[in-house]
Design an enzyme around this catalytic site. Sequence first.
Site, PDB file in Angstrom:
ATOM      1  N   GLU A   1       1.548  -0.015  -4.986  1.00  0.00           N
ATOM      2  CA  GLU A   1       0.571   1.005  -5.350  1.00  0.00           C
ATOM      3  C   GLU A   1       1.270   2.357  -5.476  1.00  0.00           C
ATOM      4  O   GLU A   1       1.717   2.925  -4.492  1.00  0.00           O
ATOM      5  CB  GLU A   1      -0.529   1.098  -4.278  1.00  0.00           C
ATOM      6  CG  GLU A   1      -1.563   2.174  -4.586  1.00  0.00           C
ATOM      7  CD  GLU A   1      -2.381   2.597  -3.366  1.00  0.00           C
ATOM      8  OE1 GLU A   1      -3.553   2.960  -3.550  1.00  0.00           O
ATOM      9  OE2 GLU A   1      -1.837   2.574  -2.241  1.00  0.00           O
TER      10      GLU A   1
ATOM     11  N   ASP B   1       0.824  -1.207   0.000  1.00  0.00           N
ATOM     12  CA  ASP B   1       0.000   0.000   0.000  1.00  0.00           C
ATOM     13  C   ASP B   1       0.864   1.267   0.000  1.00  0.00           C
ATOM     14  O   ASP B   1       1.959   1.279   0.564  1.00  0.00           O
ATOM     15  CB  ASP B   1      -0.885  -0.030   1.250  1.00  0.00           C
ATOM     16  CG  ASP B   1      -1.782   1.169   1.377  1.00  0.00           C
ATOM     17  OD1 ASP B   1      -2.695   1.290   0.540  1.00  0.00           O
ATOM     18  OD2 ASP B   1      -1.583   1.960   2.312  1.00  0.00           O
TER      19      ASP B   1
END
Length: 612
Positions: free
Chosen positions: A356, A327
Amino acid sequence: MTRSALLLCLLLSCLPPLHAATVERVEPENWWVGMRHRQVELMLHGQDIAALQARIAHPGVRVTGVQALDSPNYLFVTVEIDDDATPGALEIELLDGDAVAARHPWRVDAREPAPPRGFDARDAIYLVTPDRFANGDPGNDSVAGLREAADRANPDGRHGGDLAGMRAQLGYIASLGFTRLWPTPVLENDQPGYSYHGYAITDLYRVDPRMGSNDDYRALSREARAHGIGLVMDVVLNHIGSEHWWMRDLPSRDWINNAGRFSPTNHRRTTIQDPYAAPGDRIGFTDGWFVETMPDLNQRQPQLARYLIQNTLWWIESAGLAGIREDTFGYADAGFLSAWAKAVMDEYPDFAMVGEEWSPNPAIVAHWQRGKANASGHVPHMTSMMDFPLHIALRDALLRPDTWESGWTPLYEALANDFLYPDPQALVMFAENHDTTRLLAHVDGDLGLWKLGMAYIATMRGIPQFYYGSEVLLRGPSERRDGELRADMPGGWAGDAASAFTGAGLDARQREAQAFVRRLFNWRREATAVHGGRLVHYVPEGGVYVYFRDDGAQRVMVALNRNDSATPLPLARFADSIGHAREATDVLTGARLPLGESLLLPARAPLVLELD
């Protein structure tokens, strides 16, 4: 007591230590014999233990160092494990001089069989928000001692989905053709509210009890493998939740960025590569906090960096993971990200990880992929990145009017940027995820445009990722409201009026969409041309975008027709790619089609053909 008895007592350490102590935590709780990462730094937490020394008496396991930081309540103990160490339980002894002030159990284990291979273009990923997917155990919806109770009526509350729910529906996920399962984080999020999403972790070694237990997570991974599905863990390195137990007693003053005080990130991700960026702006990006409830971790702190690396290795080994989705990737310290990913790939060379980096600029995304030579000197080790540039271009293409510079053309031209990536075939493609509006809402309910988008991610280069519930047309709001777009999966709760899992109560459009997804992704699972075949695409014309995939054993033609009516497609232009094929099979219907002078493309629909 006689003088001689007293001397004997001292020699035998039968007097109580001057510094009695209690160890409340040891993380990680175990390690394994035979790991490449054999020097493990344990974090011990307990009242006033920082001044103590450590000892282990176990074959092949020894203490090689201790380190205290600012807090008197932490001791970092480095343990080395030989390849011939004896697996089993042991004790860590904390010493005050020669006296044992505290003991705590620990263990070294024999390794399980190697984790499954990572993910690549042979795979298709099914993304789930666990709290909203299926409630397999209503008894853990609310748990005593945890701050937020279940409230299904609140779109931003906890609804009760859990690991048991995912385990119960592994057969369903496999039946759709998916081979990898990515749940958003399942670790403890003991926040006062808005804790269902999982990204404000309060214990990095504990599954949230409202989801299940660590053993339940291992069982999910094991049972998923039995269904041909590998488990992908969502890892958060950038921040923790504000109720993390560290926040009540930080190990060091520099553990949290900005001296532990909220200072928002500027979100200027280009500053990492920008040769002209002001140093303060670069620090403002990496060291700023997302929100006040997510303290930003300082990965430059060496004990914290080792802790995070070991935590990732521990979960891979413990749960037999098939991959990691990381993330907010670029928000963490770049040097740490390189060291973290290298440690993972050194330990598991066949593993896969996707980061990400939410940028429309492919140069920004490519910076982080393994094999990229960066002017900044950063050496990346991530096998994959989320393909946000193509995601954005796809969603634009589905809505833009068909003109010379619009329609499919920007999507076609965006693909030309693949020269920037070391391995574009390893990128993860998606039309939507848990942080975007759903594709059906984006196209205002147009099922034809929805099918075009899903067919694109299933047949284009890269690894497709699909978001749960879209197969039964979960729509959500047209503007981003997270709690609503992450809606409950129909049939995931007892008493639901309709069920995606059984088909009961679904309307005709939902059944059509689910059948489309099942047919498309089950075909893709065996489609070798799509897994790694050469890609050739043609300049879009007249609302139609055509491309081919060919690996020598299989040839696939994809024609995406955005027009409101059936459209003739002259085939002479594609002769080099069609070759000597005279017939083709429609993948979605099974129909046989002649390849003559032209094809009649169905209105507002994809045509996916296997060429004979």
